[in-house]
Structure formats: C-alpha cells, structure tokens
Scaffold this motif. Structure first.
Motif, PDB file in Angstrom:
ATOM      1  N   GLY A 116      -6.291 -22.223  96.709  1.00  0.00           N
ATOM      2  CA  GLY A 116      -6.370 -23.364  95.801  1.00  0.00           C
ATOM      3  C   GLY A 116      -6.385 -24.708  96.521  1.00  0.00           C
ATOM      4  N   ILE A 117      -6.914 -24.752  97.725  1.00  0.00           N
ATOM      5  CA  ILE A 117      -6.991 -25.999  98.499  1.00  0.00           C
ATOM      6  C   ILE A 117      -8.294 -26.701  98.140  1.00  0.00           C
ATOM      7  CG2 ILE A 117      -7.101 -26.983 100.817  1.00  0.00           C
ATOM      8  CD1 ILE A 117      -5.600 -24.466 101.800  1.00  0.00           C
ATOM      9  N   ASP A 118      -8.192 -27.965  97.704  1.00  0.00           N
ATOM     10  CA  ASP A 118      -9.400 -28.707  97.334  1.00  0.00           C
ATOM     11  C   ASP A 118     -10.193 -29.130  98.556  1.00  0.00           C
ATOM     12  OD1 ASP A 118      -8.943 -28.560  94.586  1.00  0.00           O
ATOM     13  OD2 ASP A 118      -7.595 -30.290  94.662  1.00  0.00           O
ATOM     14  N   ARG A 119      -9.505 -29.816  99.471  1.00  0.00           N
ATOM     15  CA  ARG A 119     -10.157 -30.290 100.702  1.00  0.00           C
ATOM     16  C   ARG A 119      -9.218 -30.027 101.858  1.00  0.00           C
ATOM     17  NH1 ARG A 119     -13.963 -35.155 100.059  1.00  0.00           N
ATOM     18  NH2 ARG A 119     -13.429 -35.210 102.226  1.00  0.00           N
ATOM     19  N   LEU A 120      -9.775 -29.731 103.000  1.00  0.00           N
ATOM     20  CA  LEU A 120      -8.931 -29.437 104.152  1.00  0.00           C
ATOM     21  C   LEU A 120      -9.472 -30.094 105.416  1.00  0.00           C
ATOM     22  CD1 LEU A 120     -10.635 -26.961 105.721  1.00  0.00           C
ATOM     23  CD2 LEU A 120      -9.632 -25.651 103.898  1.00  0.00           C
ATOM     24  N   VAL A 121      -8.589 -30.207 106.377  1.00  0.00           N
ATOM     25  CA  VAL A 121      -8.970 -30.664 107.711  1.00  0.00           C
ATOM     26  C   VAL A 121      -9.216 -29.404 108.519  1.00  0.00           C
ATOM     27  CG1 VAL A 121      -8.255 -31.879 109.796  1.00  0.00           C
ATOM     28  CG2 VAL A 121      -7.596 -32.766 107.551  1.00  0.00           C
ATOM     29  N   VAL A 122     -10.406 -29.295 109.080  1.00  0.00           N
ATOM     30  CA  VAL A 122     -10.779 -28.097 109.829  1.00  0.00           C
ATOM     31  C   VAL A 122     -10.664 -28.410 111.318  1.00  0.00           C
ATOM     32  CG1 VAL A 122     -12.568 -26.372 110.219  1.00  0.00           C
ATOM     33  CG2 VAL A 122     -12.374 -27.468 107.995  1.00  0.00           C
ATOM     34  N   PHE A 123      -9.941 -27.556 112.039  1.00  0.00           N
ATOM     35  CA  PHE A 123      -9.787 -27.688 113.479  1.00  0.00           C
ATOM     36  C   PHE A 123     -10.473 -26.493 114.126  1.00  0.00           C
ATOM     37  CE2 PHE A 123      -7.752 -26.522 117.425  1.00  0.00           C
ATOM     38  CZ  PHE A 123      -7.644 -27.724 118.094  1.00  0.00           C
ATOM     39  N   GLY A 124     -11.254 -26.761 115.174  1.00  0.00           N
ATOM     40  CA  GLY A 124     -11.907 -25.671 115.874  1.00  0.00           C
ATOM     41  C   GLY A 124     -11.878 -25.867 117.375  1.00  0.00           C
ATOM     42  N   HIS A 125     -11.567 -24.786 118.094  1.00  0.00           N
ATOM     43  CA  HIS A 125     -11.566 -24.805 119.551  1.00  0.00           C
ATOM     44  C   HIS A 125     -12.581 -23.782 120.054  1.00  0.00           C
ATOM     45  CE1 HIS A 125     -10.136 -23.118 123.438  1.00  0.00           C
ATOM     46  NE2 HIS A 125     -10.131 -24.387 123.742  1.00  0.00           N
TER      47      HIS A 125
ATOM     48  N   ALA B 144     -18.335 -27.218 108.029  1.00  0.00           N
ATOM     49  CA  ALA B 144     -18.373 -28.592 107.523  1.00  0.00           C
ATOM     50  C   ALA B 144     -19.780 -28.977 107.073  1.00  0.00           C
ATOM     51  CB  ALA B 144     -17.874 -29.557 108.595  1.00  0.00           C
ATOM     52  N   LEU B 145     -20.781 -28.478 107.751  1.00  0.00           N
ATOM     53  CA  LEU B 145     -22.158 -28.773 107.342  1.00  0.00           C
ATOM     54  C   LEU B 145     -22.529 -28.048 106.052  1.00  0.00           C
ATOM     55  CD1 LEU B 145     -23.933 -28.643 110.818  1.00  0.00           C
ATOM     56  CD2 LEU B 145     -23.586 -30.662 109.379  1.00  0.00           C
ATOM     57  N   ARG B 146     -22.039 -26.837 105.874  1.00  0.00           N
ATOM     58  CA  ARG B 146     -22.377 -26.079 104.670  1.00  0.00           C
ATOM     59  C   ARG B 146     -21.545 -26.510 103.463  1.00  0.00           C
ATOM     60  NH1 ARG B 146     -22.749 -19.705 104.811  1.00  0.00           N
ATOM     61  NH2 ARG B 146     -24.255 -20.263 106.416  1.00  0.00           N
ATOM     62  N   TYR B 147     -20.268 -26.853 103.676  1.00  0.00           N
ATOM     63  CA  TYR B 147     -19.361 -27.219 102.579  1.00  0.00           C
ATOM     64  C   TYR B 147     -18.748 -28.608 102.813  1.00  0.00           C
ATOM     65  CZ  TYR B 147     -19.607 -22.222 101.514  1.00  0.00           C
ATOM     66  OH  TYR B 147     -20.039 -20.958 101.222  1.00  0.00           O
ATOM     67  N   PRO B 148     -19.541 -29.665 102.886  1.00  0.00           N
ATOM     68  CA  PRO B 148     -18.981 -30.988 103.176  1.00  0.00           C
ATOM     69  C   PRO B 148     -18.001 -31.469 102.101  1.00  0.00           C
ATOM     70  CG  PRO B 148     -21.270 -31.173 102.507  1.00  0.00           C
ATOM     71  CD  PRO B 148     -20.977 -29.709 102.675  1.00  0.00           C
ATOM     72  N   GLN B 149     -18.170 -31.026 100.852  1.00  0.00           N
ATOM     73  CA  GLN B 149     -17.284 -31.436  99.773  1.00  0.00           C
ATOM     74  C   GLN B 149     -15.888 -30.843  99.934  1.00  0.00           C
ATOM     75  OE1 GLN B 149     -19.774 -29.238  99.543  1.00  0.00           O
ATOM     76  NE2 GLN B 149     -18.932 -27.423  98.534  1.00  0.00           N
ATOM     77  N   SER B 150     -15.738 -29.820 100.759  1.00  0.00           N
ATOM     78  CA  SER B 150     -14.448 -29.153 100.950  1.00  0.00           C
ATOM     79  C   SER B 150     -13.716 -29.622 102.205  1.00  0.00           C
ATOM     80  CB  SER B 150     -14.644 -27.635 101.048  1.00  0.00           C
ATOM     81  OG  SER B 150     -15.273 -27.141  99.896  1.00  0.00           O
ATOM     82  N   VAL B 151     -14.345 -30.498 102.979  1.00  0.00           N
ATOM     83  CA  VAL B 151     -13.778 -30.915 104.265  1.00  0.00           C
ATOM     84  C   VAL B 151     -13.406 -32.396 104.219  1.00  0.00           C
ATOM     85  CG1 VAL B 151     -14.236 -31.151 106.737  1.00  0.00           C
ATOM     86  CG2 VAL B 151     -15.136 -29.182 105.480  1.00  0.00           C
ATOM     87  N   SER B 152     -12.122 -32.678 104.492  1.00  0.00           N
ATOM     88  CA  SER B 152     -11.696 -34.080 104.565  1.00  0.00           C
ATOM     89  C   SER B 152     -11.649 -34.572 106.000  1.00  0.00           C
ATOM     90  CB  SER B 152     -10.327 -34.259 103.904  1.00  0.00           C
ATOM     91  OG  SER B 152      -9.348 -33.520 104.596  1.00  0.00           O
ATOM     92  N   GLY B 153     -11.674 -33.656 106.957  1.00  0.00           N
ATOM     93  CA  GLY B 153     -11.675 -34.034 108.365  1.00  0.00           C
ATOM     94  C   GLY B 153     -12.107 -32.863 109.228  1.00  0.00           C
ATOM     95  N   LEU B 154     -12.636 -33.193 110.399  1.00  0.00           N
ATOM     96  CA  LEU B 154     -13.097 -32.176 111.336  1.00  0.00           C
ATOM     97  C   LEU B 154     -12.591 -32.551 112.719  1.00  0.00           C
ATOM     98  CD1 LEU B 154     -14.901 -29.683 111.945  1.00  0.00           C
ATOM     99  CD2 LEU B 154     -16.813 -31.271 112.209  1.00  0.00           C
ATOM    100  N   ILE B 155     -11.820 -31.657 113.324  1.00  0.00           N
ATOM    101  CA  ILE B 155     -11.282 -31.886 114.667  1.00  0.00           C
ATOM    102  C   ILE B 155     -11.872 -30.820 115.578  1.00  0.00           C
ATOM    103  CG2 ILE B 155      -9.210 -31.999 116.096  1.00  0.00           C
ATOM    104  CD1 ILE B 155      -7.659 -32.643 113.488  1.00  0.00           C
ATOM    105  N   LEU B 156     -12.540 -31.251 116.639  1.00  0.00           N
ATOM    106  CA  LEU B 156     -13.172 -30.327 117.575  1.00  0.00           C
ATOM    107  C   LEU B 156     -12.521 -30.455 118.941  1.00  0.00           C
ATOM    108  CD1 LEU B 156     -16.884 -30.959 116.562  1.00  0.00           C
ATOM    109  CD2 LEU B 156     -15.353 -29.152 115.763  1.00  0.00           C
TER     110      LEU B 156
END
Length: 134
Positions: free
Chosen positions: A32-41, A52-64
């Motif tokens: 039930g998370i509306d938007r999330l910060v996605v971290f990827g290593h 993030a490219l496929r679901y931009p409406q679900s991502v509030s931040g992207l950390i690489l």
C-alpha cells in the motif's frame, strides 16, 4: 529446490528485466505504498532506473550507488585493439583472488592463512587464535 522464479527467455533480456521490475511494483502495491524512494547499487541501480522509467508516478526519489547497465557492443572498437590486449583481457576475465590462490597450491593457502591470522587474531591469546583458524 530453488524458490527463484524461472527466468523468461528473450533475445534482448527485456523479459528478465520486466520480471524484476514487475516484482518490485507488485511488492509496492501489496504494501500500500503510494510513492517510494528507490535505491539501487550495481545491477540494482540498473533495475531501479528501469523501474523509475516505467513507473515514474510511483517514484518520489531515485538513489544510485555505482550503477551499471549493458553497453551496446562496439565491434569496430574491439577489433582495433592489439591482439595482446584482447588475449590479456580474456585471460584476466577468468582470474580473481581465489583462482590465484588455487593456482599457487600450498604456498597460496599458507599466504592466505598468515594474512587471516594477522587480521582476525590480532590481540588474542595464541590458543584462542588457533581455535578460530582451525
């Protein structure tokens, strides 16, 4: 038996990529998370970016952190390298620290054991150090 799902077969890898991305999206929805910060290593950075490219409406931040992807092959550039560079590259792909130690036989094992003793057993009494190393 493995709990891993079977990887779909596709010539360009997009089906396997979708397996990861769709699993992440299903997880987000189930919690039930509306938007999330996605971290990827590393490879996770690649998957996080694809998500993030496929679901931009679900991502509030992207950390690489040290992300990577799959570069397009450049056959002309690879062929222009000298033969010795190509051969050395092939040989180095097969090598790592473990293979180096394996190929040195008992000498490699003893070198590893000495280094491990220095790192792990500093400050311990000799009897306890021997128990840890055995």
């Amino acid at each position: 038996l493995s709990a891993r799902p079977p990887f779909p077969d596709s010539p360009d890898g997009t089906a396997a990529e979708s397996l990861f991305i769709d699993a992440l999206e299903a997880w987000r929805i189930s919690l039930g998370i509306d938007r999330l910060v996605v971290f990827g290593h590393s490879f996770g950075g690649y998957i996080a970016t694809c998500y993030a490219l496929r679901y931009p409406q679900s991502v509030s931040g992207l950390i690489l952190n040290d992300p990577w992807g799959f570069p397009s092959p450049e056959p002309e550039k690879a062929k222009s390298r000298p033969m010795w560079v190509r051969v050395l590259g092939r040989v180095m792909l097969k090598m790592n620290l473990v293979s180096f130690l394996q190929n040195t036989g008992p000498i490699g094992y003893n070198m590893f054991r000495v280094q491990r003793r220095k790192r792990v057993c500093t400050g311990l009494d000799p009897e306890r150090a021997n128990t840890i190393l055995e």
